[in-house]
Write an enzyme that holds these catalytic residues in place. Structure first.
Site, PDB file in Angstrom:
ATOM      1  N   TYR A   8      -0.958  11.202  15.216  1.00 28.77           N
ATOM      2  CA  TYR A   8      -0.041  10.397  14.392  1.00 28.77           C
ATOM      3  C   TYR A   8       0.846   9.517  15.269  1.00 28.77           C
ATOM      4  CZ  TYR A   8       3.804   9.066  11.361  1.00 28.77           C
ATOM      5  OH  TYR A   8       4.745   8.335  10.685  1.00 28.77           O
ATOM      6  N   SER A  33       7.021   3.458  13.214  1.00 30.48           N
ATOM      7  CA  SER A  33       7.845   4.667  13.173  1.00 30.48           C
ATOM      8  C   SER A  33       8.480   4.836  14.540  1.00 30.48           C
ATOM      9  CB  SER A  33       6.974   5.892  12.860  1.00 30.48           C
ATOM     10  OG  SER A  33       7.700   7.101  13.052  1.00 30.48           O
ATOM     11  N   THR A  86       0.843  -1.195   0.000  1.00 29.55           N
ATOM     12  CA  THR A  86       0.000   0.000   0.000  1.00 29.55           C
ATOM     13  C   THR A  86       0.880   1.248   0.000  1.00 29.55           C
ATOM     14  OG1 THR A  86      -0.170   0.129   2.427  1.00 29.55           O
ATOM     15  CG2 THR A  86      -1.809  -1.240   1.255  1.00 29.55           C
ATOM     16  N   GLY A  87       0.352   2.320  -0.569  1.00 32.00           N
ATOM     17  CA  GLY A  87       1.138   3.545  -0.658  1.00 32.00           C
ATOM     18  C   GLY A  87       2.395   3.341  -1.478  1.00 32.00           C
ATOM     19  N   GLY A 140       7.905   7.508  -2.176  1.00 32.97           N
ATOM     20  CA  GLY A 140       8.563   7.357  -0.879  1.00 32.97           C
ATOM     21  C   GLY A 140       9.029   5.952  -0.565  1.00 32.97           C
ATOM     22  N   THR A 145       3.299   4.255  -4.623  1.00 33.23           N
ATOM     23  CA  THR A 145       3.676   5.095  -5.754  1.00 33.23           C
ATOM     24  C   THR A 145       4.735   6.140  -5.421  1.00 33.23           C
ATOM     25  OG1 THR A 145       1.791   6.566  -5.305  1.00 33.23           O
ATOM     26  CG2 THR A 145       1.457   4.806  -6.929  1.00 33.23           C
TER      27      THR A 145
END
Length: 264
Positions: free
Chosen positions: A154, A141, A11-12, A16, A14
């Site tokens: 976050y 993270s 996922t994500g 970074g 495209t």
């Protein structure tokens, strides 16, 4: 084009860290299912990744929406694809004081960072358990190891991802399934722009930001080695180690001074 047996879903994918992870899987001859919101960006990424001689399936999904996260599993199964590796990489932040931030945006951040991770993990884990094999990489993270004033929601979501990943790993430890958490620090991606935190002190020194390719390599190697988690980057390893022996109240104050706007 050779149709390899193994598929990784990212996922994500495209930009970074997600894009750099996709390249590493492609180099190792994994077919890919890449997920992002924008079909044109997915098409461009698929063209880039197809040069590795692998098959790339694109799914345009908005993971801020739970129903779209649920639909991914059904669409993958409908194409007869078995996912060997699941990478829950998509995530976003919301910068500002909690009292001032828009609640709807923060709830969407929770849906993206937490709900989509749970939905996809549960769906694909069941298949992995049935065949006793598979790998899951969750993007946590170092933010999940400390309280995060100016990014309270976050940091909270990433603390959840880290805890969830460690718990899940214990649950499947007697199987051939491995679950790994990748903990990057501040990385040179579009994250800060999307979070609206370009004025934060934490992102002013571009030289201090990690290279997403380096972060992806650390995560990929940890996943393939079956490790429980990896903190990417020496500086971040030191920060986490120091955080383990520093009171949370002090950590929160330190983080507040690092993340507040320059004009504060």
């Amino acid at each position: 084009m050779t149709d390899y047996k193994k598929y990784a879903l990212i996922t994500g994918a495209t930009s970074g860290i997600g894009l750099e992870l996709a390249k590493l899987f492609a180099q190792d001859n994994y077919n890919l299912v890449i997920v992002a919101r924008d079909q044109s960006e997915l098409d461009a990424t698929a063209s880039q990744l197809s040069t590795y001689g692998i098959k790339v399936v694109t799914l345009a999904k908005d993971l801020f929406v739970r129903d779209e996260a649920f639909s991914i599993y059904d669409e993958v199964k409908a194409q007869g694809i078995e996912i060997d590796v699941l990478v829950n990489n998509a995530g976003q932040g919301a910068y500002g004081l909690f009292q001032d931030n828009d609640i709807e945006k923060e709830l969407k951040i929770i849906d993206l960072n937490i709900a989509s991770t749970i939905i996809l993990t549960k769906a694909f884990l069941k298949d992995m358990v049935a065949r006793n094999g598979g790998k899951i990489l969750n993007l946590a993270s170092i933010a999940g190891t400390v309280p995060g004033p100016w990014q309270a929601v976050y940091h909270g979501t990433k603390a959840f991802v880290l805890s969830f990943t460690e718990a899940l790993r214990s649950e499947v430890k007697d199987t051939e399934i491995t679950v790994t958490a990748l903990l990057p620090g501040a990385t040179d991606t579009d994250f800060f722009n999307k979070a609206g935190m370009t004025e934060s002190k934490a992102v002013q020194d571009k030289a201090s930001l990690s290279d997403p390719a380096d972060v992806a390599k650390d995560g990929y190697e940890a996943l393939m080695a079956g490790k429980d988690k990896v903190v990417s980057g020496f500086k971040n390893k030191v920060q986490v180690a120091l955080g383990n022996v520093t009171p949370d109240t002090m950590l929160a104050d330190q983080m507040k001074s690092q993340q507040e706007p320059l004009n504060k």
